[in-house]
Enzyme design. Structure first.
Site, PDB file in Angstrom:
ATOM      1  N   ALA A   1       0.843  -1.193   0.000  1.00 11.95           N
ATOM      2  CA  ALA A   1       0.000   0.000   0.000  1.00 11.95           C
ATOM      3  C   ALA A   1       0.874   1.236   0.000  1.00 11.95           C
ATOM      4  CB  ALA A   1      -0.928   0.004   1.211  1.00 11.95           C
ATOM      5  N   ASP A   2       0.333   2.313  -0.562  1.00 12.00           N
ATOM      6  CA  ASP A   2       1.052   3.584  -0.538  1.00 12.00           C
ATOM      7  C   ASP A   2       0.043   4.718  -0.605  1.00 12.00           C
ATOM      8  OD1 ASP A   2       3.946   4.673  -0.706  1.00 12.00           O
ATOM      9  OD2 ASP A   2       2.831   5.899  -2.127  1.00 12.00           O
ATOM     10  N   GLN A   3       0.503   5.886  -0.209  1.00 12.30           N
ATOM     11  CA  GLN A   3      -0.376   7.053  -0.169  1.00 12.30           C
ATOM     12  C   GLN A   3       0.402   8.284  -0.601  1.00 12.30           C
ATOM     13  OE1 GLN A   3      -1.711   8.579   3.753  1.00 12.30           O
ATOM     14  NE2 GLN A   3      -3.772   8.209   3.020  1.00 12.30           N
TER      15      GLN A   3
END
Length: 202
Positions: A78-80
């Site tokens: 996951a990344d943001q």
């Protein structure tokens, strides 16, 4: 009580406490193995500029990196990304940079793009990107200093120098978007994929 039906726990390619808490609260048995990739170098070499594309790329790279050393496992990356206009923010390196970021965000609406990817044995099985809009109330220097003093080192662990699930909630006047997107893991979409793989008991 776990709802996980997989032969081995889900593998999370992250050390994020927020993401770990989301999976634990959802009754998913998991193990954490941070990918430890050079995110900024990967972003720079990709030539990508759209925040959602960058988040998607980094989520895929994290899950693929851990998948290479975890054969047979479902690996979640996951990344943001946080953008204010054309400016892309990264995690602040220290308190001074955190204060600069909060001053820039003060009184403005910014966007968070959160991406999730699932890889198994090097094969991308699922990916999704969602976004939320966040409006920071007007903050004076004294308010920023007080917030940073109370929040402590946690401000350097998340992009934008805030954690909505903690003291960061006091910085906002308006929030538009999915709660899980804001915390950095599009959980509803991930759960739907895991159900499609018959990995969840509900």
């Amino acid at each position: 009580m776990t709802l996980w039906l997989g032969k081995a726990p889900l593998m999370l390619a992250s050390q994020s406490k927020a993401r770990q808490a989301l999976l634990a609260d959802a009754g998913i048995e998991f193990e954490s193995d941070p990918a430890d990739i050079d995110e900024r170098a990967i972003q720079a070499s990709s030539g990508l500029s759209a925040p959602g594309d960058i988040a998607g790329l980094l989520a895929r790279e994290k899950s693929r990196t851990v998948s290479d050393r975890r054969p047979g496992r479902y690996v979640v990356g996951a990344d943001q990304t946080l953008t204010l206009g054309s400016r892309i923010f990264n995690k602040p390196a220290g308190r001074a940079q955190a204060a600069d970021q909060l001053r820039a965000l003060s009184g403005h609406c910014h966007e968070l793009h959160a991406a999730v990817a699932v890889v198994r044995d090097g094969r991308l099985m699922f990916e999704h990107v969602s976004f939320a809009r966040m409006t920071v109330r007007r903050l004076g220097d004294a308010e920023i200093d007080n917030y940073l003093e109370k929040a402590g080192d946690a401000v350097t662990s998340s992009v934008g120098a805030y954690q909505l699930e903690g003291l960061g909630i006091h910085l906002f006047e308006r929030i538009e978007g999915d709660h899980f997107t804001i915390l950095g893991l599009p959980l509803l979409e991930l759960l739907a994929f895991l159900r499609s793989e018959h990995l969840l008991g509900i």
